[in-house]
Write an enzyme that holds these catalytic residues in place. Sequence first.
Site, PDB file in Angstrom:
ATOM      1  N   LYS A 181     114.168   5.094  30.046  1.00 20.04           N
ATOM      2  CA  LYS A 181     113.682   6.566  29.007  1.00 20.04           C
ATOM      3  C   LYS A 181     114.827   7.564  29.439  1.00 20.04           C
ATOM      4  O   LYS A 181     114.135   8.641  29.725  1.00 20.04           O
ATOM      5  CB  LYS A 181     112.890   7.051  28.853  1.00 20.04           C
ATOM      6  N   ASP A 216     100.034   2.783  29.504  1.00 24.18           N
ATOM      7  CA  ASP A 216      99.644   3.389  28.528  1.00 24.18           C
ATOM      8  C   ASP A 216      98.881   2.307  27.705  1.00 24.18           C
ATOM      9  O   ASP A 216      97.803   2.949  26.745  1.00 24.18           O
ATOM     10  CB  ASP A 216     100.951   3.914  27.489  1.00 24.18           C
TER      11      ASP A 216
HETATM   12 MG    MG Z   1     102.861   6.572  23.065  1.00 19.46          MG
END
Ligand code: MG
Length: 486
Positions: A181, A216
């Site tokens: 990313k 996450d």
């Molecule tokens: Mg997310």
Amino acid sequence: GVAVAACTVAALVVGRRVRSRRKWKRVVGVLKEMEESCETTVGRLKQVVDAMAVEMHAGLASEGGSKLKMLLTFVDNLPSGSEKGIFYALDLGGTNFRVLRVELGGQRSDLDPDVEQQPIPEQLMTGRSEDLFDFIASSLYQFVEKNDSVQSPITKLLGFTFSFPVKQTSVSSGVLIKWTKGFAIRDMVEKEVAGALQQALTRKGLNMRVSVLVNDTVGTLALGHYHDADTVAAVIIGTGTNACYWERTDAIIKCQGLLTTSGGMVVNMEWGNFWSSHLPRTSYDIELDAESPNPNDQGFEKMISGMYLGDIVRRVILRMSEESDVFGPVSSRLYLPFTLRTPLMAAMHEDDSPELTQVARILKDVLDIPDIPLKARKLVVKICDVVTRRAARLAAAGIVGILKKIGRDGSGGITGGRSRSDIKMRRTAVAVEGSLYTQYTMFREYLHEALNEILGEDIARHVVVIVTEDGSGTGAALLAASHSSE
Ligand code: MG
Ligand code: ADP
């Protein structure tokens, strides 16, 4: 003379109509071929379910035993709702990072976290790790100062969500495998992530301890479990897709002698990389993969997640446009990867105006395809439908694969034997997060429909999907709480 001329004109018109009908037929042929290769009959989905369960086994049996990494998280207990105190979280995983503070009062108290979000200055994403973590520590310091005493002798606890691939060494430490990313801080690769943050906090003089390091999905599972103790798995379907679930430690064969007081541990599947020959793959998927920066990687994710769905649709429209003139002359925009983003694809799919005015507007504004007839606009809606339906149904098959692995799909586990009706099915909850699921109604409905079809209504009644909000932030703070004694 006049009569002859009239005949010629008529013949011309008829000729053109026949040709355009032939071209329309070709477009319908492209659609039909695509629909067939996207086919997700219940039978096929069940094959995907089985393949998922088998790959999970293989990934747990040995390191590198499957495309599923099945990473240990060392998270060996999940929030119960009885947690008390003030906890912090730091969520780093994209262009923004967030800091968050939550006060827990026990008894599944309502969560009303204070959250602050900040963009990460671009030069810090490719610079030195010390600079990045000093910057984060300063922001955290200022955030703490607003509510609590920074100098307090009581050590504050922080859950750190770091959504990059990490090889975990304990619940609070792990080594960065690689950046993704847009991050490229070379001196961080293969280094201890939580340690780097901890050192920056200490440099800053902030009395705070990084007590958990998670990704996450694990945060989402924690938040789901806080609200509903029957939660056994968490799935994220946003830009990318991933899942984690609660596994018995004795099933984690690759880690002999792994002992936890609870007897279980959360496993981060990294399911975006799942692959099986049973997945319904099209030529568009093959091209998308070949042109991507990570060919042969993240195959499941490329068929399911928000990053890619719009681009699959673009590729189909391009093919049709090249084979016929139903979309007018081929628009050069159709050749640009990722011009059609998934939210716009969803807007076209869900256009319920009789003239499909949204579809017309998006085709014109985004793809530079103006003024196409209604039947061509309908075709675009159909393409979106086929692509989304396949994605949602495959995600559902993935979820049932997890349930099957842990014996919660009503089939009596992998060994089988008992018939479905004999089994007392325990209530089972799956936490789901991500905008593709929460914002795209058709996607969500197709996913639920497929869960019902695969499991059968009797079993599906016992499986609930719960939507959590901000597991990557709040969930990490909850885990800091439930692991506070370690
Ligand atoms: Mg997310
Ligand atoms: P992330 O996955 O980046 O953490 P989200 O869960 O919010 O964040 O997911 C964002 C992705 O969800 C976007 O990249 C987009 O593909 C998809 N998305 C966002 N809004 C919509 C929408 N209205 N309809 C369909 N897809 C959407």
